[in-house]
Enzyme design. Sequence first.
Site, mmCIF file in Angstrom:
data_model
loop_
_atom_site.group_PDB
_atom_site.id
_atom_site.type_symbol
_atom_site.label_atom_id
_atom_site.label_comp_id
_atom_site.label_asym_id
_atom_site.label_seq_id
_atom_site.Cartn_x
_atom_site.Cartn_y
_atom_site.Cartn_z
ATOM 1 N N HIS A 118 -9.597 1.794 -1.438
ATOM 2 C CA HIS A 118 -8.149 1.619 -1.279
ATOM 3 C C HIS A 118 -7.576 1.048 -2.574
ATOM 4 O O HIS A 118 -7.864 -0.093 -2.937
ATOM 5 C CB HIS A 118 -7.883 0.678 -0.107
ATOM 6 C CG HIS A 118 -6.464 0.672 0.374
ATOM 7 N ND1 HIS A 118 -5.411 1.101 -0.401
ATOM 8 C CD2 HIS A 118 -5.924 0.282 1.560
ATOM 9 C CE1 HIS A 118 -4.278 0.978 0.287
ATOM 10 N NE2 HIS A 118 -4.573 0.488 1.478
ATOM 11 N N LYS A 135 -9.674 7.977 0.330
ATOM 12 C CA LYS A 135 -10.233 6.620 0.255
ATOM 13 C C LYS A 135 -11.708 6.580 0.624
ATOM 14 O O LYS A 135 -12.388 5.609 0.314
ATOM 15 C CB LYS A 135 -9.440 5.676 1.170
ATOM 16 C CG LYS A 135 -8.026 5.393 0.680
ATOM 17 C CD LYS A 135 -7.317 4.379 1.565
ATOM 18 C CE LYS A 135 -5.877 4.155 1.118
ATOM 19 N NZ LYS A 135 -4.987 5.298 1.421
ATOM 20 N N CYS A 195 0.818 -1.224 0.000
ATOM 21 C CA CYS A 195 0.000 0.000 0.000
ATOM 22 C C CYS A 195 0.845 1.265 0.000
ATOM 23 O O CYS A 195 0.320 2.357 -0.233
ATOM 24 C CB CYS A 195 -0.934 -0.011 1.200
ATOM 25 S SG CYS A 195 -1.756 -1.580 1.446
ATOM 26 N N PHE A 229 0.658 -2.561 4.546
ATOM 27 C CA PHE A 229 0.575 -3.849 5.183
ATOM 28 C C PHE A 229 2.001 -4.397 5.314
ATOM 29 O O PHE A 229 2.734 -4.434 4.325
ATOM 30 C CB PHE A 229 -0.215 -4.705 4.194
ATOM 31 C CG PHE A 229 -0.926 -5.871 4.729
ATOM 32 C CD1 PHE A 229 -1.808 -5.731 5.770
ATOM 33 C CD2 PHE A 229 -0.746 -7.113 4.160
ATOM 34 C CE1 PHE A 229 -2.497 -6.827 6.234
ATOM 35 C CE2 PHE A 229 -1.436 -8.206 4.614
ATOM 36 C CZ PHE A 229 -2.311 -8.064 5.658
ATOM 37 N N GLU A 253 -2.882 6.425 12.923
ATOM 38 C CA GLU A 253 -2.435 7.540 12.071
ATOM 39 C C GLU A 253 -2.728 8.867 12.772
ATOM 40 O O GLU A 253 -1.916 9.806 12.724
ATOM 41 C CB GLU A 253 -3.122 7.490 10.701
ATOM 42 C CG GLU A 253 -2.593 8.570 9.754
ATOM 43 C CD GLU A 253 -3.089 8.422 8.321
ATOM 44 O OE1 GLU A 253 -4.014 7.615 8.081
ATOM 45 O OE2 GLU A 253 -2.551 9.124 7.439
ATOM 46 N N HIS A 266 -3.532 8.511 4.997
ATOM 47 C CA HIS A 266 -3.684 7.155 4.470
ATOM 48 C C HIS A 266 -5.143 6.738 4.677
ATOM 49 O O HIS A 266 -5.756 6.196 3.771
ATOM 50 C CB HIS A 266 -2.715 6.214 5.190
ATOM 51 C CG HIS A 266 -2.697 4.826 4.636
ATOM 52 N ND1 HIS A 266 -2.516 4.558 3.302
ATOM 53 C CD2 HIS A 266 -2.857 3.615 5.240
ATOM 54 C CE1 HIS A 266 -2.552 3.248 3.104
ATOM 55 N NE2 HIS A 266 -2.764 2.648 4.257
#
Lengths: 401, 284
Positions: free
Chosen positions: A328, A323, A151, A387, A302, A291
């Site tokens: 995503h 997103k 990602c 990830f 985050e 993100h």
Amino acid sequence: MRRRVAVTGMGVVCPIGHSTEQFKANLLAGQSGVGPITLFDPAELPTRIAAEVHWDGANRLRDRKIAFALEAARQAMDSGRPHGEGGLSLGIGLELFSMPDLCAMRRPDFAMPAGLRDRLTFLQTPSDLCVHMISNEHGLRRPPLTHVSACAAGTDALGTAFRMVADGRYDWMLAGGTDSMINPLGVGGFCRIGATSVVNDQPERASRPFDANRSGFVLGEGAGMLLLEPLDRAFDRGATVVAEIAGYGNSFDAWGISEPHPEGRGAYQAMARAVKDAGITVDEIDCINAHGTSTPKNDSVETLAIKRLLGDRAYRVPVCATKSMIGHLISAAGAVEAIAAILSLQSHCIHPTINLENLDPLCDLDYVPLRARRYVHHVTLSNSFGFGGQNASIVLKAVHA
Amino acid sequence: MDRRTPPLTDDSIVVTGLGHIVDSPCDPTPYLKVRKNRKFMGVQDDLAVVATGIALENAALPQDLGEQAGVFLAVGYIPFERSDIDQLLDGSIVNKEFSMLRMSTVGYHSLNPLLTFRCLSNMPAFHISANFNVQGPYFVTYPGAGQFYIALDQAYHALSTGTVDIAIVGGVAHQRNFLVHHHFGRVEPPVHALSDAGACLILESAAHARRRGATVRAHLSQYDLHYEPHDPFETSIVPHETGADSGMGPASLPVALNRNRQPVLSHDLVAADGIRASSVWELL
């Protein structure tokens, strides 16, 4: 002597736009691109929604992510070719295999297709073919860089390209990311690890970063490409400079395989390194493109990392999550979100985080809920956290000629 | 990219640690800081952790590196074992045709969720970071020997600019499995001699190595890296490699360096993807 790096072209194919103009209009309108999966019948899979790209050109190749990337690269190059030799830096997704092709291989009369093209696209198309197709189409003669940091790959691709151009190692670069995992194995694999939202009855409300009722991410697909060249040379050739990439940082969490460091250590390090690399102070950051996956763990961690970075200012700096509208895009996420951030910088307007109706107490910043906001800003930090604990951030600046 | 490194000075980038492992299975247990992660590890992860662990020992570095170390890794094509595919496929077929309904009700439930972790290209880098506490920057690329050179180039730059003090530069490939065999069987010419391999170099500046009393094991005296754009559907570039075993994918050059017993190693590569590279290493 490090050179300033301009963005002089952008291309995007994503669930809410197949051009930057369309993407910008839908971003600022808070349009969701999420709907029921139509690319295949998800049958009884727990997740039956995704943010698909509905674009005719997607089916010219068996591999959608390659088609997306080729189109986004063409759009980015439409702004004109910079001087010198160019290269490519691309974040790219996995080469998932086709279940029907796998079935075909079991039949007694099975034979591999005869031609090279048919063989290379049978069962799975090697993802790295994409970089060679783009390099060939645009005559990019410098060795291409392929990023597979999940990602974070799109932001890593932009950040690495920024450094290569800034340091004079490449004259100019096309940089971005592409991905499409909306297929039986991709959706099934994410379902199996419980990562995706199962709000199948209200798809457009499923991606809800920072909301108390968020329940997982929504898979999206698409590509974003940016044309990077030295700022002074861009002005010399009369190119339109849409933004500047000013800094890049990345880091490992060195922690959990599927969960972020509980204090957001790696996320903080990536952001802090990007700010330091840009030669600015954190006080100059006036917007963050998060993100913001809509997963329970990412969004609160985050938030913690942003608070550590900005201190008390964290509550006054708008944080938005693209997103919420496009899902995503995995390896393409960072590139498409950088384009979203640049479009916001250009239009003096921050796109909203849609579906943010019930703020999670652990997510207590200003996430620009529901509606776009008029806001003149100059420096945006854009985050991508992968990830496996790979984190990347870039600093984007408005450029005034 | 051409680089001719001047004679060894304080600014020179040197190799202070080498580690490799060829063929699987290999046991990463001695290097695991987090034992519960073992179940997530595939062959490529095992190879990466073992090669890195050996290289760090060889470099006399602690296995807890922190923020000043980075990982620059080239990973091979995505692996998938036949047995895992068969299990999924058996639960996804009706009358010899793929059935999404059956996959979603039967095959899906037979899918080991850990498989997702074991085949991802970024997971070897994760396991290196988690087990050796590497918090610095990274560059993770794929899939061949040419990309090892690109990772090496990124590592050199990160060291030269002071972004990192220690660079873990690796190549890892799990190739003896259904999916990678399928890939190399369809290219022209087909490649049949494939190995599972992982190898790692520890790079640092000569000055940094001297300050910590490390032994300099090798020095890259020259390298070139070029690319020929091509249409991969129309052009088959016949790969060619000298100075290393070409069946090891991105691990070929670092394995050769590990195995080399001569004062100089010369490596030349024409990769199927248009990358052309060469390097000359002085073994000290």
